[in-house]
Design a protein around this motif. Structure first.
Motif, mmCIF file in Angstrom:
data_model
loop_
_atom_site.group_PDB
_atom_site.id
_atom_site.type_symbol
_atom_site.label_atom_id
_atom_site.label_comp_id
_atom_site.label_asym_id
_atom_site.label_seq_id
_atom_site.Cartn_x
_atom_site.Cartn_y
_atom_site.Cartn_z
ATOM 1 N N ARG A 2 -8.560 -3.399 -6.691
ATOM 2 C CA ARG A 2 -7.560 -3.856 -5.843
ATOM 3 C C ARG A 2 -7.717 -3.462 -4.542
ATOM 4 O O ARG A 2 -8.338 -2.415 -4.181
ATOM 5 C CB ARG A 2 -6.275 -3.338 -6.430
ATOM 6 N N ARG A 3 -7.230 -4.545 -3.725
ATOM 7 C CA ARG A 3 -7.501 -4.340 -2.409
ATOM 8 C C ARG A 3 -6.088 -3.589 -1.529
ATOM 9 O O ARG A 3 -5.160 -3.613 -2.179
ATOM 10 C CB ARG A 3 -7.619 -5.817 -1.502
ATOM 11 N N VAL A 4 -6.250 -2.876 -0.477
ATOM 12 C CA VAL A 4 -5.099 -2.260 0.173
ATOM 13 C C VAL A 4 -3.871 -3.233 0.448
ATOM 14 O O VAL A 4 -3.080 -3.136 0.213
ATOM 15 C CB VAL A 4 -5.755 -1.887 1.496
ATOM 16 N N SER A 5 -4.541 -4.504 0.868
ATOM 17 C CA SER A 5 -3.281 -5.522 1.365
ATOM 18 C C SER A 5 -2.550 -5.517 -0.003
ATOM 19 O O SER A 5 -1.244 -5.800 0.083
ATOM 20 C CB SER A 5 -4.148 -6.848 2.082
ATOM 21 N N ASP A 6 -3.193 -5.852 -1.137
ATOM 22 C CA ASP A 6 -2.500 -6.219 -2.430
ATOM 23 C C ASP A 6 -1.512 -4.884 -2.821
ATOM 24 O O ASP A 6 -0.260 -5.054 -3.368
ATOM 25 C CB ASP A 6 -3.535 -6.717 -3.424
ATOM 26 N N ILE A 7 -2.061 -3.869 -2.707
ATOM 27 C CA ILE A 7 -1.389 -2.526 -3.151
ATOM 28 C C ILE A 7 -0.158 -2.568 -2.187
ATOM 29 O O ILE A 7 1.039 -2.410 -2.849
ATOM 30 C CB ILE A 7 -2.227 -1.492 -3.129
ATOM 31 N N LEU A 8 -0.129 -2.563 -0.937
ATOM 32 C CA LEU A 8 1.046 -2.588 -0.071
ATOM 33 C C LEU A 8 2.053 -3.691 -0.453
ATOM 34 O O LEU A 8 3.221 -3.345 -0.528
ATOM 35 C CB LEU A 8 0.521 -2.705 1.377
ATOM 36 N N ARG A 9 1.531 -4.862 -0.480
ATOM 37 C CA ARG A 9 2.292 -6.027 -0.538
ATOM 38 C C ARG A 9 3.186 -5.763 -1.997
ATOM 39 O O ARG A 9 4.572 -5.838 -2.229
ATOM 40 C CB ARG A 9 1.659 -7.230 -0.673
ATOM 41 N N GLU A 10 2.404 -5.341 -2.964
ATOM 42 C CA GLU A 10 3.048 -5.406 -4.427
ATOM 43 C C GLU A 10 3.908 -4.290 -4.329
ATOM 44 O O GLU A 10 5.140 -4.378 -5.012
ATOM 45 C CB GLU A 10 1.982 -5.305 -5.352
ATOM 46 N N GLU A 11 3.686 -3.122 -3.845
ATOM 47 C CA GLU A 11 4.766 -2.026 -3.783
ATOM 48 C C GLU A 11 5.816 -2.366 -2.896
ATOM 49 O O GLU A 11 6.955 -2.067 -3.260
ATOM 50 C CB GLU A 11 4.095 -0.916 -3.160
ATOM 51 N N ARG A 12 5.822 -3.138 -2.029
ATOM 52 C CA ARG A 12 6.988 -3.417 -1.007
ATOM 53 C C ARG A 12 7.792 -4.587 -1.742
ATOM 54 O O ARG A 12 8.937 -4.362 -2.060
ATOM 55 C CB ARG A 12 6.459 -4.084 0.201
ATOM 56 N N GLU A 13 7.228 -5.527 -2.581
ATOM 57 C CA GLU A 13 7.925 -6.430 -3.508
ATOM 58 C C GLU A 13 8.564 -5.783 -4.645
ATOM 59 O O GLU A 13 9.852 -6.240 -4.988
ATOM 60 C CB GLU A 13 7.085 -7.528 -3.962
ATOM 61 N N LYS A 55 -1.586 3.852 7.534
ATOM 62 C CA LYS A 55 -1.214 5.221 7.273
ATOM 63 C C LYS A 55 0.507 5.247 6.791
ATOM 64 O O LYS A 55 1.054 5.682 5.790
ATOM 65 C CB LYS A 55 -1.371 6.325 8.078
ATOM 66 N N ASN A 56 1.111 4.901 8.030
ATOM 67 C CA ASN A 56 2.575 4.871 8.124
ATOM 68 C C ASN A 56 3.174 3.895 7.080
ATOM 69 O O ASN A 56 4.240 4.182 6.295
ATOM 70 C CB ASN A 56 2.988 4.475 9.392
ATOM 71 N N TYR A 57 2.473 2.744 6.684
ATOM 72 C CA TYR A 57 3.211 1.854 5.784
ATOM 73 C C TYR A 57 3.150 2.504 4.233
ATOM 74 O O TYR A 57 4.071 2.404 3.728
ATOM 75 C CB TYR A 57 2.407 0.695 6.004
ATOM 76 N N ALA A 58 1.915 3.021 4.117
ATOM 77 C CA ALA A 58 1.674 3.696 2.713
ATOM 78 C C ALA A 58 2.756 4.807 2.619
ATOM 79 O O ALA A 58 3.243 5.140 1.423
ATOM 80 C CB ALA A 58 0.354 4.194 2.545
ATOM 81 N N SER A 59 2.889 5.601 3.576
ATOM 82 C CA SER A 59 3.743 6.885 3.611
ATOM 83 C C SER A 59 5.225 6.362 3.379
ATOM 84 O O SER A 59 5.941 6.837 2.659
ATOM 85 C CB SER A 59 3.797 7.752 5.023
ATOM 86 N N LEU A 61 6.235 3.600 1.847
ATOM 87 C CA LEU A 61 6.273 3.170 0.515
ATOM 88 C C LEU A 61 6.193 4.054 -0.427
ATOM 89 O O LEU A 61 6.163 3.784 -1.752
ATOM 90 C CB LEU A 61 5.306 1.833 0.400
ATOM 91 N N GLY A 62 5.778 5.255 -0.021
ATOM 92 C CA GLY A 62 5.600 6.512 -1.057
ATOM 93 C C GLY A 62 4.069 6.619 -1.748
ATOM 94 O O GLY A 62 4.124 6.945 -2.777
ATOM 95 N N LEU A 63 3.234 5.739 -1.161
ATOM 96 C CA LEU A 63 2.104 5.661 -1.839
ATOM 97 C C LEU A 63 1.026 6.948 -1.289
ATOM 98 O O LEU A 63 1.478 7.357 -0.236
ATOM 99 C CB LEU A 63 1.392 4.384 -1.455
ATOM 100 N N SER A 64 -0.151 7.059 -2.030
ATOM 101 C CA SER A 64 -1.141 8.182 -1.760
ATOM 102 C C SER A 64 -1.785 7.726 -0.233
ATOM 103 O O SER A 64 -2.529 6.863 -0.108
ATOM 104 C CB SER A 64 -2.048 8.552 -2.642
ATOM 105 N N ARG A 65 -1.532 8.453 0.841
ATOM 106 C CA ARG A 65 -2.224 8.066 2.094
ATOM 107 C C ARG A 65 -3.639 8.222 1.854
ATOM 108 O O ARG A 65 -4.383 7.314 2.562
ATOM 109 C CB ARG A 65 -1.686 9.068 3.027
ATOM 110 N N ALA A 66 -4.115 9.459 1.460
ATOM 111 C CA ALA A 66 -5.556 9.587 1.312
ATOM 112 C C ALA A 66 -6.379 8.303 0.360
ATOM 113 O O ALA A 66 -7.314 8.002 0.775
ATOM 114 C CB ALA A 66 -5.804 10.977 0.307
#
Length: 208
Positions: A2-13, A55-59, A61-66
């Motif tokens: 999975r790509r970063v873009s998909d992970i962030l978008r899916e978590e936001r949705e 980084k800020n977007y991931a934080s 959404l509560g995702l692992s920044r690393a």
């Protein structure tokens, strides 16, 4: 993978959050958030900006920044590898023949020069040369016996004032002083081009 873009978008949705709400909270502009979710990292101001936004977007959404940062670095390098060859390909296409563009410019310039020349020649066949008289004005009152006539015409025109040929300067200007008697004086100016086309101006001055 999975790509970063998909992970962030899916978590936001999944959290049912709008991009506008995230913009207000994280101060990351909506267009940048959209670029991140669509994987268009090269449209962001720079790699460091893109990394900070991710980084800020991931934080938020509560995702692992690393994990997100590691995926981002890999995808960013892959994206650059795709962009650079395409750029080089386009550059090489224009640089294969370095004289081609110069040749086209030269041909265009010659064509324009010929077109302008033909236009002026055609114009000369139909119309007389330009002629303007700056002094004296028609109907002007002159308080001495010498009238100075000034004006401008085509520098290649043959100019005459009351039948007398007058010298025309390289810039097309002419000047002639004539002696007149008191009373009304009619003056005739004629400019003729090499095709015999004439432009005439007749005016009258009052001499006191």
């Amino acid at each position: 993978m999975r790509r970063v873009s998909d992970i962030l978008r899916e978590e936001r949705e999944k959290k049912n959050l709008s991009l506008e709400y995230i913009e207000k909270t994280t101060k990351i502009r909506v267009e940048y958030l959209k670029a991140i979710e669509e994987g268009r990292f090269h449209t962001l101001p720079s790699e460091s900006y893109a990394l900070g936004f991710v980084k800020n977007y991931a934080s938020f959404l509560g995702l692992s920044r690393a994990r997100i940062v590691a995926l981002f670095r890999r995808e960013y390098k892959e994206e650059n590898r795709e962009i650079i060859p395409n750029f080089r390909k386009n550059t090489n296409r224009f640089s294969k023949n370095p004289f081609r563009n110069s040749k086209n410019i030269l041909i265009t310039a010659i064509f324009l020069i010929v077109a302008v020349y033909i236009f002026f020649q055609y114009n000369s066949l139909l119309f007389g040369p330009p002629l303007s008289v700056s002094s004296p004005k028609n109907g002007e009152t002159i308080h001495n016996n010498v009238v100075e006539i000034k004006g401008k015409t085509d520098p290649y025109a043959v100019l005459s004032i009351d039948g007398e040929e007058i010298f025309v300067g390289i810039d097309g200007s002419f000047k002639k002083s004539i002696y007149v008697f008191p009373g009304n004086k009619k003056i005739s100016i004629v400019a003729k081009n090499r095709f015999g086309k004439e432009t005439k101006q007749n005016f009258e001055v009052k001499v006191e």
